[in-house]
Motif scaffolding. Structure first.
Motif, short mmCIF file in Angstrom:
data_model
loop_
_atom_site.label_atom_id
_atom_site.label_comp_id
_atom_site.label_asym_id
_atom_site.label_seq_id
_atom_site.Cartn_x
_atom_site.Cartn_y
_atom_site.Cartn_z
N THR A 60 43.09 96.33 12.01
CA THR A 60 42.56 95.79 13.28
C THR A 60 43.68 95.57 14.28
N THR A 79 39.37 89.09 13.50
CA THR A 79 38.83 90.46 13.49
C THR A 79 38.07 90.83 12.22
N MET A 93 34.78 95.36 9.45
CA MET A 93 35.54 94.71 10.51
C MET A 93 34.60 94.43 11.70
#
Length: 600
Positions: A60, A79, A93
């Motif tokens: 991320t 995230t 995610m």
């Protein structure tokens, strides 16, 4: 094998090997050459150490564009979604959004997606295949596919090198397998994709099985008695040592490619095997290369500082044209070989099935992989040495019976303790059972090689490995498709069946090795003649009683019966003295003899 089934040529060849020296410097050097590659054969288990689990999360790093000063913990908190216990999800995610950092912190992210930009491995200290090729989440190769690659290599290697051994010889087969093992084991360090890795490991597994079959054949045909068993047991013990060596390298080296570079480099030393590995004199005789066989035997005798008497060496003669035409179909057409190969294949199938079933059961206890492999490898060495003592005194047949009996008892105990909470006891029985079955596989290699003739020894071992592969695949299917109790029940049934078949197999202790198919035909021929003699005896007894009842023609019948018996006995003596090789001719003689008896 019954004593009458042994060919005189096999006894003479055994006498020549005794004249060469049972275990002189030549044989000692041969054993060293055979067992040294065993340490590096342990690299066929490299998959256990390069596919180790790695802690991973979705990459991320997109959030660092709006918050470059975020710590790793803050980045993950913003995230990645979390579970109820506070741990981060590894394959999911939050969907990136075009917000500033303050808005993300204030409102948070809600929409989730799968990993878009790969994965990160925050706590990884070593470089493995997992984090190099991102083999996580949906890309993670399952254990079945990894074992399938190795099993396919074993299967094709057993077939290819089985035929290669009997066609080209033990020497070319050993060199080919070592060359393939060296190139592709070392070359694994340079693969650029997972598919290339799988292809290289397939060829390595193929070479490992090829070398195993070739070395067993060479040791069987050069060594005598207990020295043959010592060599094969030592080779298999060094494979366990090789697994420990591989484990130590995997712990000490930071990159999986270094594991194959460091472990594969010593294999280039096997190039010297081109000059020092001897060919099997038995195989040379089967291929009509009598002079080459004599030269190899004389070379071995000179190394041992022995001299082969010229009269004994001159007894090496051509075995006939039929032996060079032997093929795998002879296992079907020859009654004795058909019985032996079917029973041995059943035993091989059973041992492989139970071995892989116990191995898969061990994985269900959640034990650390490295610890499990280390404990298994360490246990196999002393267990093999213990069974080597049994083999020296009782022979291969009774060693096989003892190991299968222990396996049967272990399977019954596992069935009784299946529903208990004694995990430590079950684990101990699984380890002992796996070690015992590893010894059984070693005994099976020795026993199968001793039962089969030289002309079909490698092909027979290849068929046995094929049956073993079938047992491994069946074990995989049973474990994943049926209830946990059923595979163990089948283990008990199969182990009892294998024990029964092992009792029916002939003993090979103190018996010369068979080279051609001649003695099997002779054994069948002699059994048929013996049956005819028994029929003649019964008919003679019946006619004697009949003559005693017929008072008027006693003298004439007795003289006629004596003449008939003299003719039949002369025919039998002539058949026994001619040492016939042609099976069709023998069958016609038997038919004539039987017809004459019945007409009489």
């Amino acid at each position: 094998m019954p004593l009458e089934a042994i060919s005189h040529k096999d006894v003479k060849f055994a006498n020549i090997l005794h004249a060469v020296g049972e275990f002189g410097k030549f044989q000692q050097r041969l054993v060293v050459l055979i067992i040294i590659p065993g340490i590096l054969l342990g690299f066929m288990y490299a998959e256990y150490f390069v596919f180790t689990d790695q802690e991973h999360y979705c990459n991320t790093s997109w959030i660092l564009a709006v918050g470059p000063n975020l710590s790793e913990a803050e980045q993950l908190n913003l995230t990645l979604p979390q579970t109820r216990n506070g741990s981060f999800l590894t394959c999911v995610m939050y969907l990136p959004v075009p917000w500033d950092l303050d808005s993300i912190i204030q409102f948070g992210l809600n929409n989730t997606t799968t990993c878009q930009d790969g994965w990160i491995y925050p706590n990884s200290k070593t470089r493995s295949l997992i984090n190099e090729f991102d083999l996580v989440c949906s890309h993670n190769p399952n254990d079945e596919s990894l074992r399938g690659i190795s099993m396919a290599g074993f299967l094709t290697g057993s077939l290819i090198f089985g035929f290669l051994n009997d066609m080209l010889g033990r020497y070319p087969a050993i060199l080919t397998s070592l060359l393939e093992l060296t190139i592709f084991n070392f070359g694994t360090a340079f693969v650029s994709s997972l598919h290339q890795y799988f292809f290289f490991r397939f060829l390595v597994s193929q070479a490992v099985m090829g070398y195993t079959i070739s070395s067993v054949c060479l040791a069987t045909e050069w060594l005598v008695g207990k020295h043959r068993a010592h060599a094969i047991f030592l080779e298999h013990c060094l494979i366990s040592v090789g697994v420990l060596f591989l484990m130590g390298l995997s712990y000490s080296l930071p990159h999986w490619r270094l594991l194959f570079l460091v472990g594969g480099a010593p294999m280039f030393l096997f190039i010297f095997y081109i000059c020092i590995v001897p060919e099997s004199p038995r195989w040379l005789m089967m291929k009509m290369k009598v002079e080459e066989a004599r030269q190899v035997l004389c070379c071995a005798a000179s190394v041992n500082k022995r001299t082969i008497p010229y009269s004994l060496l001159n007894q090496l003669q051509l075995y006939g044209k039929m032996v060079t035409e032997a093929s795998v179909l002879d296992f079907f057409y020859n009654r004795h070989l058909r019985k032996v190969i079917l029973m041995m294949n059943c035993v091989w199938f059973t041992v492989s099935y139970i071995y892989f079933t116990l191995t898969l059961k061990m994985r269900g206890f959640g034990m650390d992989l490295h610890f499990r492999k280390a404990m298994s490898s360490i246990m196999k060495v002393p267990v093999r040495l213990c069974y080597l003592v049994i083999l020296e005194y009782k022979g291969t047949k009774w060693s096989l019976i003892v190991t299968l009996t222990q396996t049967t008892i272990m399977c019954i105990l596992l069935l009784l303790f299946q529903d208990t909470q004694l995990d430590s006891t079950i684990m101990l029985m699984l380890v002992l059972g796996e070690s015992s079955l590893a010894v059984t596989i070693t005994v099976l290699f020795i026993y199968t090689a001793e039962l089969l003739p030289t002309v079909l020894r490698a092909k027979g071992l290849g068929l046995a490995i094929l049956a073993s592969s079938g047992g491994a695949v069946s074990s995989e299917t049973m474990i994943h498709q049926f209830l946990s109790l059923q595979p163990i029940v089948l283990c008990c049934i199969l182990s009892c069946m294998a024990l029964y078949f092992s009792l029916l197999l002939p003993e090979t202790q103190d018996q010369p090795l068979s080279d051609s198919l001649e003695q099997f035909s002779e054994a069948s021929f002699q059994r048929k003649v013996s049956q005819i003699i028994e029929d003649i005896s019964r008919k003679r007894n019946y006619d004697t009683k009949k003559m005693a009842m017929a008072e008027d023609s006693t003298c004439g019948d007795v003289s006629e019966e004596a003449a008939r018996n003299a003719i039949i006995n002369a025919q039998i003596s002539r058949l026994d003295a001619d040492n016939l090789i042609n099976t069709a001719w023998r069958s016609s003689q038997l038919r004539k003899l039987t017809t004459r008896v019945l007409e009489g």
